[in-house]
Design a protein around this motif. Structure first.
Motif, PDB file in Angstrom:
ATOM      1  N   ILE A 194       0.836  -1.065  -0.083  1.00  0.00           N
ATOM      2  CA  ILE A 194      -0.008   0.014   0.117  1.00  0.00           C
ATOM      3  C   ILE A 194       0.843   1.185  -0.003  1.00  0.00           C
ATOM      4  CG2 ILE A 194      -1.939   1.088   1.192  1.00  0.00           C
ATOM      5  CD1 ILE A 194      -2.529  -1.544   0.238  1.00  0.00           C
ATOM      6  N   GLY A 195       0.901   1.948  -1.107  1.00  0.00           N
ATOM      7  CA  GLY A 195       1.621   3.131  -1.340  1.00  0.00           C
ATOM      8  C   GLY A 195       2.933   3.097  -2.196  1.00  0.00           C
ATOM      9  N   ALA A 196       3.020   3.973  -3.346  1.00  0.00           N
ATOM     10  CA  ALA A 196       3.837   3.786  -4.366  1.00  0.00           C
ATOM     11  C   ALA A 196       4.881   4.917  -4.119  1.00  0.00           C
ATOM     12  CB  ALA A 196       3.468   3.678  -5.589  1.00  0.00           C
ATOM     13  N   GLY A 197       5.397   5.176  -2.883  1.00  0.00           N
ATOM     14  CA  GLY A 197       6.568   6.486  -2.912  1.00  0.00           C
ATOM     15  C   GLY A 197       7.572   5.449  -2.966  1.00  0.00           C
ATOM     16  N   ILE A 198       8.595   6.160  -2.340  1.00  0.00           N
ATOM     17  CA  ILE A 198      10.131   5.597  -2.413  1.00  0.00           C
ATOM     18  C   ILE A 198       9.961   4.350  -1.895  1.00  0.00           C
ATOM     19  CG2 ILE A 198      12.473   5.845  -1.768  1.00  0.00           C
ATOM     20  CD1 ILE A 198      12.207   8.934  -2.300  1.00  0.00           C
ATOM     21  N   GLY A 199       9.514   4.104  -0.605  1.00  0.00           N
ATOM     22  CA  GLY A 199       9.652   2.983   0.116  1.00  0.00           C
ATOM     23  C   GLY A 199       8.886   1.739  -0.588  1.00  0.00           C
ATOM     24  N   GLY A 200       7.590   2.229  -0.865  1.00  0.00           N
ATOM     25  CA  GLY A 200       6.671   1.072  -1.697  1.00  0.00           C
ATOM     26  C   GLY A 200       7.479   0.545  -2.992  1.00  0.00           C
ATOM     27  N   LEU A 201       7.992   1.372  -3.765  1.00  0.00           N
ATOM     28  CA  LEU A 201       8.593   1.161  -5.156  1.00  0.00           C
ATOM     29  C   LEU A 201       9.858   0.485  -4.741  1.00  0.00           C
ATOM     30  CD1 LEU A 201       8.220   4.328  -7.051  1.00  0.00           C
ATOM     31  CD2 LEU A 201       6.898   2.062  -7.388  1.00  0.00           C
ATOM     32  N   SER A 202      10.731   0.611  -3.620  1.00  0.00           N
ATOM     33  CA  SER A 202      11.884   0.095  -3.357  1.00  0.00           C
ATOM     34  C   SER A 202      11.431  -1.441  -2.833  1.00  0.00           C
ATOM     35  CB  SER A 202      12.476   0.811  -2.201  1.00  0.00           C
ATOM     36  OG  SER A 202      13.053   2.083  -2.377  1.00  0.00           O
ATOM     37  N   CYS A 203      10.369  -1.543  -2.072  1.00  0.00           N
ATOM     38  CA  CYS A 203      10.050  -3.090  -1.905  1.00  0.00           C
ATOM     39  C   CYS A 203       9.531  -3.979  -2.941  1.00  0.00           C
ATOM     40  CB  CYS A 203       8.948  -2.931  -0.766  1.00  0.00           C
ATOM     41  SG  CYS A 203       8.271  -4.497  -0.012  1.00  0.00           S
ATOM     42  N   ALA A 204       8.820  -3.277  -3.924  1.00  0.00           N
ATOM     43  CA  ALA A 204       8.411  -4.006  -5.108  1.00  0.00           C
ATOM     44  C   ALA A 204       9.589  -4.343  -5.730  1.00  0.00           C
ATOM     45  CB  ALA A 204       7.481  -3.228  -5.928  1.00  0.00           C
ATOM     46  N   VAL A 205      10.591  -3.674  -6.140  1.00  0.00           N
ATOM     47  CA  VAL A 205      11.843  -3.681  -6.857  1.00  0.00           C
ATOM     48  C   VAL A 205      12.721  -4.979  -6.112  1.00  0.00           C
ATOM     49  CG1 VAL A 205      14.099  -2.832  -7.407  1.00  0.00           C
ATOM     50  CG2 VAL A 205      12.047  -1.479  -7.775  1.00  0.00           C
ATOM     51  N   ALA A 206      12.814  -4.895  -4.760  1.00  0.00           N
ATOM     52  CA  ALA A 206      13.498  -5.886  -4.058  1.00  0.00           C
ATOM     53  C   ALA A 206      12.903  -7.227  -3.952  1.00  0.00           C
ATOM     54  CB  ALA A 206      13.653  -5.477  -2.703  1.00  0.00           C
ATOM     55  N   LEU A 207      11.661  -7.368  -4.187  1.00  0.00           N
ATOM     56  CA  LEU A 207      10.848  -8.488  -4.449  1.00  0.00           C
ATOM     57  C   LEU A 207      10.784  -9.197  -5.883  1.00  0.00           C
ATOM     58  CD1 LEU A 207       7.766  -7.925  -2.497  1.00  0.00           C
ATOM     59  CD2 LEU A 207       9.596  -9.391  -1.484  1.00  0.00           C
ATOM     60  N   LYS A 208      11.745  -8.510  -6.535  1.00  0.00           N
ATOM     61  CA  LYS A 208      11.518  -9.075  -7.973  1.00  0.00           C
ATOM     62  C   LYS A 208      12.094 -10.371  -8.575  1.00  0.00           C
ATOM     63  CE  LYS A 208      15.788  -6.451  -9.635  1.00  0.00           C
ATOM     64  NZ  LYS A 208      16.019  -5.406 -10.570  1.00  0.00           N
ATOM     65  N   HIS A 209      12.985 -10.584  -7.610  1.00  0.00           N
ATOM     66  CA  HIS A 209      13.691 -12.035  -7.838  1.00  0.00           C
ATOM     67  C   HIS A 209      12.962 -13.307  -6.898  1.00  0.00           C
ATOM     68  CE1 HIS A 209      16.867 -10.298 -10.044  1.00  0.00           C
ATOM     69  NE2 HIS A 209      17.210  -9.419  -9.067  1.00  0.00           N
ATOM     70  N   CYS A 210      12.010 -12.897  -6.225  1.00  0.00           N
ATOM     71  CA  CYS A 210      11.065 -13.900  -5.509  1.00  0.00           C
ATOM     72  C   CYS A 210      10.035 -14.358  -6.389  1.00  0.00           C
ATOM     73  CB  CYS A 210      10.581 -13.259  -4.348  1.00  0.00           C
ATOM     74  SG  CYS A 210      11.972 -12.232  -3.250  1.00  0.00           S
ATOM     75  N   THR A 211      10.259 -15.364  -7.225  1.00  0.00           N
ATOM     76  CA  THR A 211       9.239 -15.831  -8.041  1.00  0.00           C
ATOM     77  C   THR A 211       8.136 -16.748  -7.383  1.00  0.00           C
ATOM     78  OG1 THR A 211      10.567 -18.243  -7.977  1.00  0.00           O
ATOM     79  CG2 THR A 211      11.172 -16.426  -9.694  1.00  0.00           C
ATOM     80  N   ASN A 212       8.242 -17.030  -6.205  1.00  0.00           N
ATOM     81  CA  ASN A 212       6.851 -17.428  -5.485  1.00  0.00           C
ATOM     82  C   ASN A 212       6.086 -16.552  -4.857  1.00  0.00           C
ATOM     83  OD1 ASN A 212       7.740 -20.134  -6.075  1.00  0.00           O
ATOM     84  ND2 ASN A 212       8.197 -20.858  -4.489  1.00  0.00           N
ATOM     85  N   VAL A 213       6.548 -15.138  -5.023  1.00  0.00           N
ATOM     86  CA  VAL A 213       5.481 -14.054  -4.434  1.00  0.00           C
ATOM     87  C   VAL A 213       4.862 -13.327  -5.493  1.00  0.00           C
ATOM     88  CG1 VAL A 213       5.832 -11.866  -3.263  1.00  0.00           C
ATOM     89  CG2 VAL A 213       7.340 -13.799  -2.600  1.00  0.00           C
ATOM     90  N   ASP A 214       3.570 -13.256  -5.207  1.00  0.00           N
ATOM     91  CA  ASP A 214       2.643 -12.622  -6.298  1.00  0.00           C
ATOM     92  C   ASP A 214       2.381 -11.058  -5.703  1.00  0.00           C
ATOM     93  OD1 ASP A 214       1.103 -12.344  -8.635  1.00  0.00           O
ATOM     94  OD2 ASP A 214      -0.512 -12.760  -7.508  1.00  0.00           O
ATOM     95  N   VAL A 215       2.717  -9.981  -6.298  1.00  0.00           N
ATOM     96  CA  VAL A 215       2.469  -8.860  -5.782  1.00  0.00           C
ATOM     97  C   VAL A 215       1.707  -7.761  -6.554  1.00  0.00           C
ATOM     98  CG1 VAL A 215       4.082  -6.485  -4.965  1.00  0.00           C
ATOM     99  CG2 VAL A 215       5.205  -9.078  -5.156  1.00  0.00           C
ATOM    100  N   ASP A 216       0.988  -7.063  -5.674  1.00  0.00           N
ATOM    101  CA  ASP A 216       0.078  -5.844  -6.359  1.00  0.00           C
ATOM    102  C   ASP A 216       0.464  -4.482  -5.394  1.00  0.00           C
ATOM    103  OD1 ASP A 216      -2.021  -6.871  -8.093  1.00  0.00           O
ATOM    104  OD2 ASP A 216      -2.467  -8.203  -6.235  1.00  0.00           O
TER     105      ASP A 216
END
Length: 435
Positions: A15-37
């Motif tokens: 929840i939230g697409a600021g610097i923190g939220g986007l950083s989290c989304a980028v950091a999870l990009k290699h986690c293939t067993n995670v489905d992110v919204d």
């Protein structure tokens, strides 16, 4: 955790697409067993504010996340891994100011326009992460096995994990902790930008054209540093009332200010400080608040990061970096957990949430405290200066040396390595049989 291709993915909402939220989304990009919204209440992803400091600790994280090339091209000079001036510190609440300390760090730090940093992060969000704009979070219901989110457009959806990256006024914080009061620090900050070209035309020998500079004085200080590849100078002038520090004052909001208001507040300061303020045409005034330190960043299936977890004053330039670090540590924990083939999905996830809290909360809460302390030193409001009651009052040699030493020591954290905390997290997981 099962590595089979048909294993159900862990459903994660940010929840939230600021610097923190986007950083989290980028950091999870290699986690293939995670489905992110990723949900953002605004109709487009934008960032409020101007300059943001990135110190070596955070720079190494951004490099690990693959952003080095995107960000290096935004700097005035490419990184050289050499010690340079981060800030020149001056005592300026008098007509003849003087430099009492220079603070050095690798490359002098890395300064960006907030929108540039956010844009670079957005470009690295993986296509597998679904971004939902114009979705305002309203409430949630947390059960043992899921969190159900309710949005203002009628959407109702459930997740295994919800990450609150919704800023200083977080709507998710209340579901994690009831101790999260916003405290006024007694300071207001006048913010503005001036182009390097204009500053050079008006004041061709100004110090801000050479070094990032901090002008210090009694209950006030000014911070100036270049951003946007040196094309812009970011200016922040703080005016404080120590009697209001720590109070809960509702209704404080950002407002428009005037050049006259800003210049008059510093009219008795050294000329170069007044000169830089006179270049701001449309200053804004921001109340500086921080968050009463939380005793947890997590519930069973909700965790907080960034300002939602540890909103801090800007005096260490650490807020954005700590939000990035939150996302990075969480992503690394997920990566390691995904490598395990012996851990039950739910059990492993719940343990990961606890480990995140145990690792991130102590350090981020420490920086909250140190940032507030740094503000006191910046404005001669620590016990060493109890006999300093007004602008322009002379300091003895001991006080000047103590001021420079304290400011340098308070910045020392920026050279430390965040991966040390990551190793702590991994050791905890291993000791408890989760890796």
């Amino acid at each position: 955790m099962s590595s089979n291709s048909d294993a159900r993915k862990i459903r994660v909402a940010i929840i939230g697409a600021g610097i923190g939220g986007l950083s989290c989304a980028v950091a999870l990009k290699h986690c293939t067993n995670v489905d992110v919204d990723l949900y953002e209440q605004a109709a487009q992803i934008t960032e409020i504010g101007a300059g943001v400091a990135v110190w070596p600790r955070t720079w190494e994280i951004l490099k690990s996340m693959g952003l080095e090339d995107d960000l290096s091209c935004l700097l005035k000079e490419p990184p050289s891994n050499t010690q340079k001036v981060a800030f020149e510190m001056r005592l300026s609440d008098r007509k003849e100011g003087f430099t009492f300390r220079k603070i050095f760090t690798r490359d002098g730090g890395f300064n960006f326009h907030r929108s540039d940093l956010q844009g670079a992060l957005l470009r690295h969000v993986p296509s597998s992460c679904r971004i939902h704009l114009s979705h305002r979070f309203e409430r949630c219901e947390e059960a043992d096995d899921a969190v159900t989110l309710f949005f203002d457009n009628g959407l109702v959806v459930s997740y295994d994990l919800v990450i609150g990256a919704d800023g200083i006024k977080s709507a998710l914080r209340q579901y994690v902790s009831n101790s999260g009061e916003l405290l006024y620090t007694g300071s207001r900050a006048f913010r503005g930008l001036v182009s390097r070209e204009r500053l050079m035309n008006l004041f061709p020998n100004h110090r801000a054209l050479v070094n990032a500079t901090m002008y210090n004085g009694k209950s006030k200080h000014i911070v100036v540093y270049p951003i946007n590849g040196g094309k812009l100078i970011n200016i922040v002038a703080f005016v404080s009332n120590p009697d209001e520090d720590g109070k809960v004052i509702p209704g404080l909001e950002v407002r428009q200010a005037t050049k006259k208001e800003v210049v008059e507040a510093f009219s008795e300061w050294e000329p170069e400080a007044v000169e830089i303020l006179s270049t701001i045409d449309n200053p804004s005034c921001w109340p500086i608040r921080d968050l009463r330190p939380l005793n947890t960043y997590t519930s069973r299936r909700i965790l907080l990061l960034g300002d939602a977890a540890h909103a801090m004053s800007p005096h260490l330039g650490a807020g954005a970096g700590q939000a990035i670090e939150d996302g990075y540590v969480l992503g690394r924990l997920f990566e390691k957990l995904m490598e395990s083939s012996s851990t039950n999905d739910s059990e492993g996830l719940l343990h990961l949430i606890k480990v995140y809290d145990n690792i991130r909360r102590p350090f981020a809460n420490y920086l909250q405290k140190m940032s507030r302390k740094q503000g006191y030193y910046n404005e001669l409001n620590m016990p060493e200066f109890k006999d300093v009651h007004q602008e322009g009052q002379e300091l003895d040699a001991y006080q000047i040396v103590a001021l420079g030493s304290a400011l340098k020591e308070n910045w020392s954290w920026w050279e430390e390595c965040a991966d040390y905390e990551m190793e702590q997290a991994l050791q905890i997981l291993k000791a408890q049989g989760k890796l």
